[in-house]
Design an enzyme around this catalytic site. Structure first.
Site, PDB file in Angstrom:
ATOM      1  N   HIS A 169       0.871  -1.171   0.000  1.00 12.27           N
ATOM      2  CA  HIS A 169       0.000   0.000   0.000  1.00 12.27           C
ATOM      3  C   HIS A 169       0.917   1.233   0.000  1.00 12.27           C
ATOM      4  O   HIS A 169       1.989   1.203   0.607  1.00 12.27           O
ATOM      5  CB  HIS A 169      -0.833   0.134   1.282  1.00 12.27           C
ATOM      6  CG  HIS A 169      -1.759  -0.992   1.599  1.00 12.27           C
ATOM      7  ND1 HIS A 169      -1.351  -2.104   2.265  1.00 12.27           N
ATOM      8  CD2 HIS A 169      -3.091  -1.140   1.412  1.00 12.27           C
ATOM      9  CE1 HIS A 169      -2.396  -2.908   2.455  1.00 12.27           C
ATOM     10  NE2 HIS A 169      -3.461  -2.347   1.948  1.00 12.27           N
TER      11      HIS A 169
ATOM     12  N   ASP B 125       2.217   2.010   3.426  1.00  8.31           N
ATOM     13  CA  ASP B 125       3.139   1.053   4.073  1.00  8.31           C
ATOM     14  C   ASP B 125       4.568   1.491   3.864  1.00  8.31           C
ATOM     15  O   ASP B 125       5.422   1.330   4.730  1.00  8.31           O
ATOM     16  CB  ASP B 125       3.105  -0.347   3.418  1.00  8.31           C
ATOM     17  CG  ASP B 125       1.749  -0.974   3.367  1.00  8.31           C
ATOM     18  OD1 ASP B 125       0.922  -0.640   4.211  1.00  8.31           O
ATOM     19  OD2 ASP B 125       1.544  -1.811   2.460  1.00  8.31           O
TER      20      ASP B 125
ATOM     21  N   GLU C  88     -10.909  -7.043  -4.174  1.00 13.81           N
ATOM     22  CA  GLU C  88     -10.690  -8.087  -3.164  1.00 13.81           C
ATOM     23  C   GLU C  88     -11.923  -8.210  -2.274  1.00 13.81           C
ATOM     24  O   GLU C  88     -12.188  -7.345  -1.443  1.00 13.81           O
ATOM     25  CB  GLU C  88      -9.451  -7.717  -2.331  1.00 13.81           C
ATOM     26  CG  GLU C  88      -9.074  -8.781  -1.327  1.00 13.81           C
ATOM     27  CD  GLU C  88      -7.773  -8.450  -0.607  1.00 13.81           C
ATOM     28  OE1 GLU C  88      -6.818  -7.959  -1.253  1.00 13.81           O
ATOM     29  OE2 GLU C  88      -7.709  -8.670   0.615  1.00 13.81           O
TER      30      GLU C  88
ATOM     31  N   GLU D  51      -9.153 -13.847  -1.189  1.00 13.69           N
ATOM     32  CA  GLU D  51      -8.361 -14.110   0.033  1.00 13.69           C
ATOM     33  C   GLU D  51      -9.025 -15.203   0.869  1.00 13.69           C
ATOM     34  O   GLU D  51     -10.221 -15.142   1.157  1.00 13.69           O
ATOM     35  CB  GLU D  51      -8.228 -12.822   0.847  1.00 13.69           C
ATOM     36  CG  GLU D  51      -7.441 -13.037   2.139  1.00 13.69           C
ATOM     37  CD  GLU D  51      -6.987 -11.739   2.781  1.00 13.69           C
ATOM     38  OE1 GLU D  51      -6.613 -10.801   2.051  1.00 13.69           O
ATOM     39  OE2 GLU D  51      -7.018 -11.671   4.019  1.00 13.69           O
TER      40      GLU D  51
ATOM     41  N   HIS E   8     -10.921 -14.234   4.050  1.00 20.46           N
ATOM     42  CA  HIS E   8     -12.139 -13.484   3.729  1.00 20.46           C
ATOM     43  C   HIS E   8     -13.241 -14.438   3.276  1.00 20.46           C
ATOM     44  O   HIS E   8     -14.420 -14.223   3.583  1.00 20.46           O
ATOM     45  CB  HIS E   8     -11.879 -12.450   2.635  1.00 20.46           C
ATOM     46  CG  HIS E   8     -10.874 -11.408   3.041  1.00 20.46           C
ATOM     47  ND1 HIS E   8     -10.463 -10.414   2.190  1.00 20.46           N
ATOM     48  CD2 HIS E   8     -10.197 -11.210   4.198  1.00 20.46           C
ATOM     49  CE1 HIS E   8      -9.583  -9.640   2.813  1.00 20.46           C
ATOM     50  NE2 HIS E   8      -9.398 -10.112   4.034  1.00 20.46           N
TER      51      HIS E   8
ATOM     52  N   ASP F 171      -4.909 -13.851  -2.281  1.00 19.86           N
ATOM     53  CA  ASP F 171      -4.217 -13.462  -1.057  1.00 19.86           C
ATOM     54  C   ASP F 171      -4.208 -14.713  -0.194  1.00 19.86           C
ATOM     55  O   ASP F 171      -5.244 -15.165   0.299  1.00 19.86           O
ATOM     56  CB  ASP F 171      -4.938 -12.303  -0.350  1.00 19.86           C
ATOM     57  CG  ASP F 171      -4.395 -10.954  -0.804  1.00 19.86           C
ATOM     58  OD1 ASP F 171      -3.617 -10.922  -1.772  1.00 19.86           O
ATOM     59  OD2 ASP F 171      -4.745  -9.920  -0.185  1.00 19.86           O
TER      60      ASP F 171
ATOM     61  N   ASP G  79     -10.329 -11.936  11.065  1.00 19.12           N
ATOM     62  CA  ASP G  79      -9.350 -12.014   9.980  1.00 19.12           C
ATOM     63  C   ASP G  79      -7.951 -12.134  10.574  1.00 19.12           C
ATOM     64  O   ASP G  79      -7.204 -11.159  10.635  1.00 19.12           O
ATOM     65  CB  ASP G  79      -9.474 -10.745   9.116  1.00 19.12           C
ATOM     66  CG  ASP G  79      -8.853 -10.900   7.740  1.00 19.12           C
ATOM     67  OD1 ASP G  79      -8.536 -12.030   7.358  1.00 19.12           O
ATOM     68  OD2 ASP G  79      -8.691  -9.875   7.051  1.00 19.12           O
TER      69      ASP G  79
ATOM     70  N   ASP H   9      -5.370 -13.733   9.529  1.00 14.31           N
ATOM     71  CA  ASP H   9      -4.270 -13.668   8.548  1.00 14.31           C
ATOM     72  C   ASP H   9      -3.075 -14.543   8.912  1.00 14.31           C
ATOM     73  O   ASP H   9      -1.931 -14.068   8.924  1.00 14.31           O
ATOM     74  CB  ASP H   9      -3.802 -12.208   8.384  1.00 14.31           C
ATOM     75  CG  ASP H   9      -4.808 -11.358   7.644  1.00 14.31           C
ATOM     76  OD1 ASP H   9      -5.683 -11.898   6.961  1.00 14.31           O
ATOM     77  OD2 ASP H   9      -4.700 -10.115   7.755  1.00 14.31           O
TER      78      ASP H   9
ATOM     79  N   ASP I 183      -0.696 -12.524   2.111  1.00 11.18           N
ATOM     80  CA  ASP I 183      -1.300 -11.497   2.974  1.00 11.18           C
ATOM     81  C   ASP I 183      -1.479 -12.148   4.354  1.00 11.18           C
ATOM     82  O   ASP I 183      -2.594 -12.457   4.776  1.00 11.18           O
ATOM     83  CB  ASP I 183      -2.639 -11.042   2.374  1.00 11.18           C
ATOM     84  CG  ASP I 183      -3.158  -9.794   3.069  1.00 11.18           C
ATOM     85  OD1 ASP I 183      -2.523  -9.356   4.044  1.00 11.18           O
ATOM     86  OD2 ASP I 183      -4.210  -9.264   2.642  1.00 11.18           O
TER      87      ASP I 183
HETATM   88  C1  XLS Z   1      -7.515  -6.714   4.612  1.00  9.70           C
HETATM   89  C2  XLS Z   1      -7.069  -6.934   3.242  1.00  9.70           C
HETATM   90  C3  XLS Z   1      -5.926  -6.050   2.812  1.00  9.70           C
HETATM   91  C4  XLS Z   1      -5.799  -6.042   1.318  1.00  9.70           C
HETATM   92  C5  XLS Z   1      -4.992  -4.916   0.774  1.00  9.70           C
HETATM   93  O1  XLS Z   1      -8.193  -7.510   5.227  1.00  9.70           O
HETATM   94  O2  XLS Z   1      -6.744  -8.281   3.089  1.00  9.70           O
HETATM   95  O3  XLS Z   1      -4.756  -6.469   3.408  1.00  9.70           O
HETATM   96  O4  XLS Z   1      -5.258  -7.231   0.845  1.00  9.70           O
HETATM   97  O5  XLS Z   1      -5.544  -3.698   1.067  1.00  9.70           O
HETATM   98 NI    NI Z   2      -5.797  -9.130   1.432  1.00 11.75          NI
HETATM   99 NI    NI Z   3      -7.504  -9.736   4.936  1.00 12.45          NI
END
Ligand code: XLS
Ligand code: NI
Ligand code: NI
Length: 436
Positions: A100, A103, A231, A267, A270, A295, A306, A308, A338
């Protein structure tokens, strides 16, 4: 100065290796279905979790040891971080990364300063990309952290926030183009609602459609050829995100005339939050010609958020790769991690363990999926299951030769439909397991 002085370039040592800093399945040159693992998987490291994550959570302060990072939002710190990121990615041997805007570079006191900060850091990124050959899988804009985006960005009730978001995305697309990025991602950070009493859904959706159409126009204007991706995510941070799952996104794209310009970045975590499997989301997107990129992460079935985490489950990676192979691969997309190390995994070396483990899990998943496809039993079963659509009545229906009246006439004469055949779910699950 090296940030990881004790770590050599990670190499492939084969399944029997007991070296935790080696690949056991990911051999980038191994050919699977006529393509190298490197080209199938197109691994990508994310800047946000891996170089900006500090282990803080809603209950506690940062935990992670990152000796190269002074924790400040200075430009100097941001530039130093770039060198560390590229040393890490080079040693890991990934071909791509994603980021991003916010970032990589600190936000300034106004938009002009934020743009300038980004340009200054991107210059260092550009040099490191040239030095290492690592490429940009996608860029994106952070339209959710700053308080100005509290009500959303493109869906904000505040038109000036829409304008600000547009300016930020314009710059992020230009930056992605400058770095040769092969995709650009729109994740709808706070594009959704917390409460319907204060929300005009129609207006917000129309504005989001308008925003994305402006992005398409701008890409055309500057000749940006990367693939645009949306996404899906159903909730978090808002109670309801408009891009709630693949089906909702595709409906949105159709409604606003965007189908030719967008695909989806699916993702795993998600999908789970949406109450779907990753396999479902991928197959649904693929069936609509919208499978763009993934992702790669996973949630925890006992935690409904989430989280991750890095995916290490062979069932998950094999199912994921099976669907990706079914639709002919990811094209310009990739397997983008991700994912973040747990806040208790505090050492820099944990960044290697997490990525190595998940790269191996995807490599193994790819091989399992290819073996299942080579066996052909599952595919053949599906063909047979629908075989009656390939002859007689099925062909006539699909080619438009029938209507309700003709079908009723036929069934009245016949009295009932032919008997059904078994779905054989358990047999198919057993076949899948043969290759695990
Ligand atoms: C958040 C998203 C984010 C996107 C990019 O949950 O996964 O990380 O991948 O903005
Ligand atoms: Ni993501
Ligand atoms: Ni995410």
């Amino acid at each position: 100065m090296s940030a990881f002085p004790d770590i050599e370039k990670i190499s492939f040592e084969g399944p029997d290796s007991r070296n935790p800093l080696a690949f056991r399945y990911y051999d980038e040159n191994e050919i699977v279905e006529g393509r190298s693992m490197r080209d199938h998987l197109r691994f990508s490291v994310v800047y946000w979790h891996t170089f900006r994550g500090n282990g803080a959570d809603p209950f506690g302060m940062p935990t992670l040891n990152r000796p190269w990072d002074d924790g400040s939002e200075s430009l100097d710190n941001a530039k130093k971080r770039v060198a560390v990121a590229f040393e890490f990615m080079e040693k890991l041997g990934v071909p791509y990364f994603a980021f991003h805007d916010r970032d990589v570079a600190p936000e300034g006191s106004d938009l002009a300063e934020s743009h300038a900060n980004l340009d200054a850091v991107v210059e260092v990124i550009e040099q490191e990309m040239q030095r290492t050959g690592i490429q940009l899988l996608w860029g994106t804009a952070n339209l959710f952290s700053n308080p100005r985006f509290m009500h959303g960005a493109a869906t904000s009730p505040n038109a000036e926030v829409f304008a600000y978001a547009a300016s930020q995305v314009k710059k992020a697309i230009e930056t992605t183009q400058r770095l040769g990025g092969v995709n650009y991602v729109f994740w709808g950070g706070r594009e959704g609602y917390q409460n319907l009493y204060n929300t005009d859904i129609k207006r917000e959706m129309d504005n989001m459609g308008r925003f994305l159409n402006m992005a398409v126009d701008f890409a055309k204007q500057i000749g940006f050829t990367g693939q645009f991706l949306i996404e899906p995510k159903p909730k978090e941070p808002t109670k309801h995100q408009y891009d709630s799952d693949a089906a909702a996104c595709i409906n949105f794209l159709r409604a606003y005339g965007l189908m030719d310009h967008f695909k989806l970045n699916i993702e795993t975590n998600h999908a789970t939050l949406a109450g779907h499997t990753m396999m479902h989301e991928l197959d649904y997107a693929g069936a609509q010609g919208c499978l763009g990129s993934i992702d790669a992460n996973t949630g925890d079935t006992l935690l409904g958020w989430d989280t991750d985490q890095f995916a290490t489950d062979y069932y998950l990676t094999a199912q994921t790769m099976l669907i990706i192979l079914k639709y002919g691969g990811l094209g310009s997309g990739g397997v983008n991690f991700d994912a973040k190390v747990r806040r208790e995994s505090i050492d820099p070396v944990d960044l290697f363990h997490s990525h190595i483990g998940s790269m191996d899990a995807f490599a193994r998943g790819l091989k399992i999926a290819a073996a299942i496809r080579a066996d052909g039993a599952i595919e053949d079963f599906v063909k047979t299951r629908y075989a009656n659509w390939d002859t007689g009545l099925g062909v006539d229906i699909e080619s438009g030769k029938h209507n309700f009246e003709t079908l009723e006439k036929m069934m009245l004469e016949q009295g009932d439909a032919a008997a059904n055949i078994s779905g054989r779910q358990e047999m198919l699950e057993n076949i899948f397991n043969r290759y695990l």
